[in-house]
Design a protein around this motif. Structure first.
Motif, PDB file in Angstrom:
ATOM      1  N   GLN A   1     -47.493 -67.644 -14.025  1.00 43.06           N
ATOM      2  CA  GLN A   1     -46.429 -68.319 -13.209  1.00 43.06           C
ATOM      3  C   GLN A   1     -45.407 -68.880 -13.794  1.00 43.06           C
ATOM      4  OE1 GLN A   1     -45.937 -68.224  -9.569  1.00 43.06           O
ATOM      5  NE2 GLN A   1     -44.132 -69.445 -10.446  1.00 43.06           N
ATOM      6  N   ALA A   2     -44.136 -68.872 -13.569  1.00 43.05           N
ATOM      7  CA  ALA A   2     -42.926 -69.679 -14.389  1.00 43.05           C
ATOM      8  C   ALA A   2     -43.311 -71.053 -13.963  1.00 43.05           C
ATOM      9  CB  ALA A   2     -41.585 -69.316 -13.836  1.00 43.05           C
ATOM     10  N   ILE A   3     -43.046 -72.155 -14.686  1.00 41.61           N
ATOM     11  CA  ILE A   3     -43.186 -73.620 -14.544  1.00 41.61           C
ATOM     12  C   ILE A   3     -41.941 -74.340 -14.680  1.00 41.61           C
ATOM     13  CG2 ILE A   3     -44.509 -75.568 -15.320  1.00 41.61           C
ATOM     14  CD1 ILE A   3     -46.265 -73.333 -14.039  1.00 41.61           C
ATOM     15  N   ASP A   4     -41.569 -74.992 -13.688  1.00 42.08           N
ATOM     16  CA  ASP A   4     -40.249 -75.787 -13.546  1.00 42.08           C
ATOM     17  C   ASP A   4     -40.922 -77.381 -14.066  1.00 42.08           C
ATOM     18  OD1 ASP A   4     -37.831 -77.280 -13.158  1.00 42.08           O
ATOM     19  OD2 ASP A   4     -38.260 -76.877 -11.076  1.00 42.08           O
ATOM     20  N   TRP A   5     -40.000 -77.750 -15.246  1.00 37.73           N
ATOM     21  CA  TRP A   5     -40.502 -78.967 -15.838  1.00 37.73           C
ATOM     22  C   TRP A   5     -39.378 -79.905 -15.634  1.00 37.73           C
ATOM     23  CZ3 TRP A   5     -45.277 -79.840 -17.049  1.00 37.73           C
ATOM     24  CH2 TRP A   5     -46.232 -78.912 -17.511  1.00 37.73           C
TER      25      TRP A   5
END
Length: 86
Positions: free
Chosen positions: A79-83
């Motif tokens: 899953q792409a992670i939004d930091w």
């Protein structure tokens, strides 16, 4: 269904007659799920409160490299992670 088969079915140039729509629906679901992993989700605090976890799989073990650098994708499920801190 194999990934290669789903890609073949979803190719607009591919022409094939199917006995039913379920084969196409399954390929579409696979494509939807794969694209869903590319939409970044913000990590959330897990039960400990000190560790952030992936929204998709709930793992907090693979969101950072060994040196503590945040990963762009969860190492468990992809899953792409939004930091971002907004």
């Amino acid at each position: 269904m194999e990934i290669a088969r789903a890609r073949e079915i979803l190719d607009p140039e591919h022409r094939e007659h199917y006995d039913g729509i379920e084969t196409v629906n399954e390929a579409c679901r696979m494509g939807r799920d794969a694209l869903g992993k590319l939409v970044p989700l913000r990590p959330y605090p897990d039960d400990d409160g000190d560790i952030l976890a992936c929204q998709r799989c709930g793992s907090g073990e693979y969101l950072h490299n060994e040196d503590g650098t945040p990963n762009k994708f969860c190492g468990q499920c992809g899953q792409a992670i939004d930091w971002s801190t907004e």
